[in-house]
Design a protein around this motif. Structure first.
Motif, PDB file in Angstrom:
ATOM      1  N   MET A 100       0.961  -1.281   0.311  1.00 59.45           N
ATOM      2  CA  MET A 100       0.181  -0.388   0.299  1.00 59.45           C
ATOM      3  C   MET A 100       1.314   1.370   0.038  1.00 59.45           C
ATOM      4  SD  MET A 100      -2.970  -0.533   2.363  1.00 59.45           S
ATOM      5  CE  MET A 100      -4.763  -2.230   2.459  1.00 59.45           C
ATOM      6  N   THR A 101       0.206   2.147  -0.608  1.00 56.36           N
ATOM      7  CA  THR A 101       0.694   3.594  -0.186  1.00 56.36           C
ATOM      8  C   THR A 101       0.855   4.052   0.993  1.00 56.36           C
ATOM      9  OG1 THR A 101      -1.040   5.779  -0.872  1.00 56.36           O
ATOM     10  CG2 THR A 101      -0.627   4.502  -2.838  1.00 56.36           C
ATOM     11  N   VAL A 102       2.145   5.171   0.934  1.00 55.43           N
ATOM     12  CA  VAL A 102       2.440   6.060   2.804  1.00 55.43           C
ATOM     13  C   VAL A 102       0.500   6.294   2.993  1.00 55.43           C
ATOM     14  CG1 VAL A 102       3.195   7.653   3.738  1.00 55.43           C
ATOM     15  CG2 VAL A 102       4.353   6.560   1.953  1.00 55.43           C
ATOM     16  N   ARG A 103       0.630   7.045   3.030  1.00 55.89           N
ATOM     17  CA  ARG A 103      -1.284   7.537   2.660  1.00 55.89           C
ATOM     18  C   ARG A 103      -2.494   6.542   3.226  1.00 55.89           C
ATOM     19  NH1 ARG A 103      -5.265  11.321   2.348  1.00 55.89           N
ATOM     20  NH2 ARG A 103      -3.603  13.118   2.119  1.00 55.89           N
ATOM     21  N   GLU A 104      -2.492   4.965   2.728  1.00 57.56           N
ATOM     22  CA  GLU A 104      -3.588   3.922   2.228  1.00 57.56           C
ATOM     23  C   GLU A 104      -3.260   3.706   3.828  1.00 57.56           C
ATOM     24  OE1 GLU A 104      -4.292   2.831  -2.100  1.00 57.56           O
ATOM     25  OE2 GLU A 104      -2.345   1.546  -1.046  1.00 57.56           O
ATOM     26  N   ASN A 105      -1.455   3.188   4.080  1.00 60.48           N
ATOM     27  CA  ASN A 105      -1.555   2.901   5.444  1.00 60.48           C
ATOM     28  C   ASN A 105      -1.760   3.850   6.143  1.00 60.48           C
ATOM     29  OD1 ASN A 105       1.133   0.470   5.975  1.00 60.48           O
ATOM     30  ND2 ASN A 105       1.074   1.505   4.113  1.00 60.48           N
ATOM     31  N   LEU A 106      -1.500   5.307   6.369  1.00 59.85           N
ATOM     32  CA  LEU A 106      -2.011   5.871   7.661  1.00 59.85           C
ATOM     33  C   LEU A 106      -3.726   5.936   7.707  1.00 59.85           C
ATOM     34  CD1 LEU A 106       0.201   9.005   6.690  1.00 59.85           C
ATOM     35  CD2 LEU A 106       0.185   7.305   8.523  1.00 59.85           C
ATOM     36  N   GLU A 107      -4.512   5.557   6.577  1.00 58.34           N
ATOM     37  CA  GLU A 107      -6.084   5.130   7.022  1.00 58.34           C
ATOM     38  C   GLU A 107      -6.165   4.277   7.099  1.00 58.34           C
ATOM     39  OE1 GLU A 107      -6.850   8.117   1.613  1.00 58.34           O
ATOM     40  OE2 GLU A 107      -7.053   5.532   1.984  1.00 58.34           O
ATOM     41  N   GLY A 109      -4.499   3.192   9.389  1.00 64.04           N
ATOM     42  CA  GLY A 109      -4.313   3.257  10.785  1.00 64.04           C
ATOM     43  C   GLY A 109      -5.109   4.035  11.890  1.00 64.04           C
ATOM     44  N   GLY A 110      -6.003   4.947  10.867  1.00 61.37           N
ATOM     45  CA  GLY A 110      -7.081   5.387  10.960  1.00 61.37           C
ATOM     46  C   GLY A 110      -8.797   4.912  11.163  1.00 61.37           C
ATOM     47  N   TYR A 111      -8.964   3.257  10.845  1.00 59.82           N
ATOM     48  CA  TYR A 111     -10.428   2.655  10.640  1.00 59.82           C
ATOM     49  C   TYR A 111     -11.017   2.816  11.288  1.00 59.82           C
ATOM     50  CZ  TYR A 111      -9.515  -1.915  13.859  1.00 59.82           C
ATOM     51  OH  TYR A 111      -8.744  -2.352  14.196  1.00 59.82           O
ATOM     52  N   ILE A 118     -10.365  10.830   9.617  1.00 60.54           N
ATOM     53  CA  ILE A 118      -9.163  10.756   9.022  1.00 60.54           C
ATOM     54  C   ILE A 118      -8.125  11.456   8.418  1.00 60.54           C
ATOM     55  CG2 ILE A 118      -8.281   8.998   7.549  1.00 60.54           C
ATOM     56  CD1 ILE A 118     -11.126   6.943   8.809  1.00 60.54           C
ATOM     57  N   ALA A 119      -8.553  12.515   7.340  1.00 59.42           N
ATOM     58  CA  ALA A 119      -7.911  13.674   6.764  1.00 59.42           C
ATOM     59  C   ALA A 119      -7.015  13.835   7.271  1.00 59.42           C
ATOM     60  CB  ALA A 119      -8.971  14.241   5.334  1.00 59.42           C
ATOM     61  N   ALA A 120      -8.194  15.024   8.186  1.00 55.10           N
ATOM     62  CA  ALA A 120      -7.523  16.186   8.387  1.00 55.10           C
ATOM     63  C   ALA A 120      -6.110  15.430  10.181  1.00 55.10           C
ATOM     64  CB  ALA A 120      -8.772  16.669  10.596  1.00 55.10           C
ATOM     65  N   SER A 121      -6.376  13.736  10.580  1.00 51.84           N
ATOM     66  CA  SER A 121      -4.966  13.652  11.506  1.00 51.84           C
ATOM     67  C   SER A 121      -4.233  13.000  10.950  1.00 51.84           C
ATOM     68  CB  SER A 121      -5.694  11.783  11.559  1.00 51.84           C
ATOM     69  OG  SER A 121      -6.615  12.235  12.830  1.00 51.84           O
ATOM     70  N   ILE A 122      -4.445  12.674   8.689  1.00 57.13           N
ATOM     71  CA  ILE A 122      -2.973  12.389   7.818  1.00 57.13           C
ATOM     72  C   ILE A 122      -2.881  13.728   7.832  1.00 57.13           C
ATOM     73  CG2 ILE A 122      -2.536  12.125   6.037  1.00 57.13           C
ATOM     74  CD1 ILE A 122      -5.642   9.928   5.852  1.00 57.13           C
ATOM     75  N   GLU A 123      -3.106  14.745   7.482  1.00 53.59           N
ATOM     76  CA  GLU A 123      -2.718  16.296   7.752  1.00 53.59           C
ATOM     77  C   GLU A 123      -0.839  16.501   9.143  1.00 53.59           C
ATOM     78  OE1 GLU A 123      -1.906  17.803   4.695  1.00 53.59           O
ATOM     79  OE2 GLU A 123      -3.159  16.304   3.730  1.00 53.59           O
ATOM     80  N   ALA A 156       0.233   4.163  13.695  1.00 50.79           N
ATOM     81  CA  ALA A 156      -0.075   3.629  16.029  1.00 50.79           C
ATOM     82  C   ALA A 156      -0.857   4.930  15.667  1.00 50.79           C
ATOM     83  CB  ALA A 156       1.048   3.150  15.862  1.00 50.79           C
ATOM     84  N   LEU A 157      -0.227   6.438  15.279  1.00 50.42           N
ATOM     85  CA  LEU A 157      -1.115   8.010  15.831  1.00 50.42           C
ATOM     86  C   LEU A 157      -2.044   8.213  15.310  1.00 50.42           C
ATOM     87  CD1 LEU A 157       2.351   9.498  16.222  1.00 50.42           C
ATOM     88  CD2 LEU A 157       1.111   9.268  18.285  1.00 50.42           C
ATOM     89  N   MET A 158      -2.660   7.060  14.390  1.00 48.60           N
ATOM     90  CA  MET A 158      -3.736   7.522  13.450  1.00 48.60           C
ATOM     91  C   MET A 158      -5.142   7.650  14.308  1.00 48.60           C
ATOM     92  SD  MET A 158      -3.712   9.420  10.758  1.00 48.60           S
ATOM     93  CE  MET A 158      -4.958   8.472   9.717  1.00 48.60           C
ATOM     94  N   SER A 159      -5.197   6.900  15.534  1.00 50.92           N
ATOM     95  CA  SER A 159      -5.847   5.754  16.384  1.00 50.92           C
ATOM     96  C   SER A 159      -6.277   6.631  17.154  1.00 50.92           C
ATOM     97  CB  SER A 159      -6.174   5.012  17.023  1.00 50.92           C
ATOM     98  OG  SER A 159      -4.831   4.665  17.872  1.00 50.92           O
ATOM     99  N   LYS A 160      -5.010   8.195  17.554  1.00 51.70           N
ATOM    100  CA  LYS A 160      -5.845   9.207  18.496  1.00 51.70           C
ATOM    101  C   LYS A 160      -5.353   8.268  20.214  1.00 51.70           C
ATOM    102  CE  LYS A 160      -5.669  13.465  16.872  1.00 51.70           C
ATOM    103  NZ  LYS A 160      -4.881  14.092  16.565  1.00 51.70           N
ATOM    104  N   PRO A 161      -4.175   7.697  20.081  1.00 52.44           N
ATOM    105  CA  PRO A 161      -4.389   6.731  21.483  1.00 52.44           C
ATOM    106  C   PRO A 161      -3.676   7.159  22.710  1.00 52.44           C
ATOM    107  CG  PRO A 161      -2.686   6.664  20.842  1.00 52.44           C
ATOM    108  CD  PRO A 161      -3.199   7.420  19.432  1.00 52.44           C
ATOM    109  N   ASN A 162      -4.712   6.652  23.475  1.00 53.26           N
ATOM    110  CA  ASN A 162      -3.612   7.000  25.140  1.00 53.26           C
ATOM    111  C   ASN A 162      -2.854   6.794  25.823  1.00 53.26           C
ATOM    112  OD1 ASN A 162      -6.644   8.816  25.896  1.00 53.26           O
ATOM    113  ND2 ASN A 162      -7.635   6.367  26.055  1.00 53.26           N
ATOM    114  N   LEU A 163      -2.248   5.693  25.129  1.00 55.20           N
ATOM    115  CA  LEU A 163      -1.187   4.871  25.802  1.00 55.20           C
ATOM    116  C   LEU A 163      -0.261   4.197  23.720  1.00 55.20           C
ATOM    117  CD1 LEU A 163       0.726   3.916  26.971  1.00 55.20           C
ATOM    118  CD2 LEU A 163      -0.561   1.351  27.318  1.00 55.20           C
TER     119      LEU A 163
END
Length: 242
Positions: A100-107, A109-111, A118-123, A156-163
């Motif tokens: 997958m592309t870099v962007r697709e990987n990030l998408e 991560g935000g599933y 998701i778009a805001a988090s990718i930016e 990993a950070l795309m899910s906005k984790p607490n940890l």
């Protein structure tokens, strides 16, 4: 960290025992992570560090003991529900989606997020990791090792984790890239991300962490403030080559 923040741990691991078949891999491990900390688990290969992280995320089940997140017992929750509870794992060996592309990987991560977020988090990730912005449409498997590690962390950070749990982020990287990855870890910490770090490079791990635990053959043998363990003679002999 002020004592006022230590009222309740974000994560509490209590006397967990984990087996691979008949092999007793984790033998009564207990530790805590508080909000806004970097806590590191250091130890040799095979000490049980990755097994501990995989147990926290629900990929493995402890035969005994419990795991508590923000006061909730999550010991038996499946791994996909741990993400919605605010835990994200950046696994050993990166494990990005190579085709997958870099962007697709990030998408990916935000599933768990709302589509509009998701778009805001990718930016946000592209701002934090400018190299990934430059490689946005590139196939992830063609990235350098350092870029792949950045992508794994950003995913990993795309899910906005607490940890955020990082498993061997420096593995296989050249020294200059190791310094770059640890600089990013410090930046994330400064931005308010709580981090549980598993790392064989004890020198680097102890230099960025608040507190540390030493894991040996499934047992925690030492714990304390990271800077104190960095200067502990036993730790230096065993893990720092001095």
């Amino acid at each position: 960290m002020s004592e006022g923040k230590r009222t309740q741990p974000l994560l509490s691991v209590n006397d967990i025992h984990v087996y691979y078949g008949a092999i007793h891999a984790i033998k009564g491990v207990s530790f805590e992570v508080y909000q806004d900390e970097i806590v590191t688990l250091i130890g040799a290969n095979g000490a049980g560090k990755s097994t501990t992280l995989n147990t926290i995320t629900g990929l493995l089940r402890p035969k005994q003991g419990s795991i508590t997140l923000k006061g909730e017992n999550v010991t038996t929750l499946p791994s996909h529900k741990m993400i919605s509870r605010g835990i994200a794992l950046c696994p050993e060996g990166r494990r990005i989606f190579q085709q997958m592309t870099v962007r697709e990987n990030l998408e990916m991560g935000g599933y768990t997020r709302q589509a509009g977020e998701i778009a805001a988090s990718i930016e946000e990730m592209f701002t934090r990791f400018p190299r990934l912005k430059e490689r946005e449409k590139q196939i992830a498997g063609t990235l350098s090792g350092g870029e792949q590690q950045m992508l794994a962390m950003a995913r990993a950070l795309m899910s906005k984790p607490n940890l955020l749990m990082l498993d061997e982020p420096s593995m296989g990287l050249a020294p200059i890239l190791v310094e770059q990855i640890f600089s990013i870890i410090q930046e994330l910490h400064g931005a308010g991300v709580t981090i549980l770090l598993v790392e064989q490079n004890a020198q680097m791990a102890l230099s960025v962490a608040d507190r540390a635990y030493v894991l040996e053959t499934g047992h925690i043998t030492m714990e304390g403030k990271a800077d104190e363990l960095l200067h502990n003679d036993d730790v230096r002999r065993a893990y720092l080559g001095s």
